[in-house]
Design a protein around this motif. Sequence first.
Motif, short mmCIF file in Angstrom:
data_model
loop_
_atom_site.label_atom_id
_atom_site.label_comp_id
_atom_site.label_asym_id
_atom_site.label_seq_id
_atom_site.Cartn_x
_atom_site.Cartn_y
_atom_site.Cartn_z
N ALA A 25 0.79 -1.17 0.09
CA ALA A 25 0.14 0.18 -0.09
C ALA A 25 0.96 1.26 -0.13
CB ALA A 25 -0.97 0.03 1.14
N GLY A 26 2.06 1.28 0.63
CA GLY A 26 2.86 2.32 0.80
C GLY A 26 3.42 2.67 -0.60
N LEU A 27 3.97 1.51 -1.13
CA LEU A 27 4.62 1.46 -2.41
C LEU A 27 3.54 2.08 -3.56
CD1 LEU A 27 6.77 -1.51 -2.62
CD2 LEU A 27 7.48 0.62 -2.58
N ALA A 28 2.12 1.66 -3.53
CA ALA A 28 1.16 2.15 -4.24
C ALA A 28 1.10 3.41 -4.43
CB ALA A 28 -0.02 1.43 -4.26
N ALA A 29 1.05 3.90 -3.06
CA ALA A 29 0.78 5.43 -2.76
C ALA A 29 1.96 6.47 -3.14
CB ALA A 29 0.42 5.62 -1.28
N ALA A 30 3.02 5.83 -3.11
CA ALA A 30 4.36 6.49 -3.56
C ALA A 30 4.23 6.60 -4.84
CB ALA A 30 5.47 5.89 -2.98
N LEU A 31 3.93 5.46 -5.58
CA LEU A 31 3.86 5.48 -6.98
C LEU A 31 2.66 6.19 -7.80
CD1 LEU A 31 4.99 4.41 -9.77
CD2 LEU A 31 3.23 2.48 -9.57
N TYR A 32 1.56 6.47 -6.99
CA TYR A 32 0.55 7.23 -7.28
C TYR A 32 0.80 8.79 -7.23
CZ TYR A 32 -3.93 9.87 -7.44
OH TYR A 32 -5.11 10.81 -7.54
N ALA A 34 3.83 9.90 -7.33
CA ALA A 34 4.89 10.39 -8.36
C ALA A 34 4.35 10.96 -9.70
CB ALA A 34 5.84 9.18 -8.41
N VAL A 35 3.33 9.75 -10.15
CA VAL A 35 2.78 9.91 -11.36
C VAL A 35 1.86 11.29 -11.30
CG1 VAL A 35 1.05 8.85 -12.88
CG2 VAL A 35 2.69 7.48 -12.14
N ALA A 36 1.12 11.33 -10.39
CA ALA A 36 0.39 12.64 -10.30
C ALA A 36 1.35 13.91 -10.28
CB ALA A 36 -0.42 12.81 -9.05
N ARG A 37 2.35 13.90 -9.70
CA ARG A 37 3.36 14.95 -9.77
C ARG A 37 3.75 15.13 -11.10
NH1 ARG A 37 6.76 17.28 -5.30
NH2 ARG A 37 8.27 18.71 -6.56
N VAL A 38 4.08 14.13 -11.85
CA VAL A 38 4.75 14.36 -13.41
C VAL A 38 3.45 14.62 -14.06
CG1 VAL A 38 5.29 12.82 -15.14
CG2 VAL A 38 6.58 12.66 -12.74
N VAL A 39 2.36 14.18 -13.89
CA VAL A 39 1.17 14.86 -14.67
C VAL A 39 1.02 16.29 -14.54
CG1 VAL A 39 -1.33 14.64 -15.12
CG2 VAL A 39 0.13 12.45 -15.05
N ASP A 40 1.23 16.87 -13.41
CA ASP A 40 0.84 18.14 -13.04
C ASP A 40 2.01 19.02 -13.47
OD1 ASP A 40 -1.32 17.54 -11.30
OD2 ASP A 40 -0.28 17.70 -9.54
N ILE A 41 3.28 18.46 -13.47
CA ILE A 41 4.36 19.28 -14.15
C ILE A 41 4.08 19.53 -15.55
CG2 ILE A 41 6.94 18.95 -14.66
CD1 ILE A 41 7.15 18.06 -11.83
N ARG A 42 3.72 18.33 -16.21
CA ARG A 42 3.46 18.40 -17.50
C ARG A 42 2.46 19.21 -18.05
NH1 ARG A 42 2.51 13.56 -20.76
NH2 ARG A 42 3.56 15.07 -22.49
#
Length: 68
Positions: A25-32, A34-42
């Motif tokens: 669950a911690g890894l899934a939250a971290a991955l989510y 990270a992906v959300a941050r990359v999407v926001d940056i793009r």
Amino acid sequence: MTPHQVFTVAVIGGATALLTPLVLAGLAAALYLAVARVVDIREARRERRRDLTTCNAIDALGTNQPDR
């Protein structure tokens, strides 16, 4: 196996059964995140590029004021 060894193996198995979902669950939250941050940056970069394109287009129009 002695009762002590059986108990130790059972404790290790139980701890693994409890910790594995928490770690996943911690890894899934971290991955989510990270992906959300990359999407926001793009998205922010795309918005800045669009604004720059608009500014360049407006600048290219020029003005109709006579030279002084």
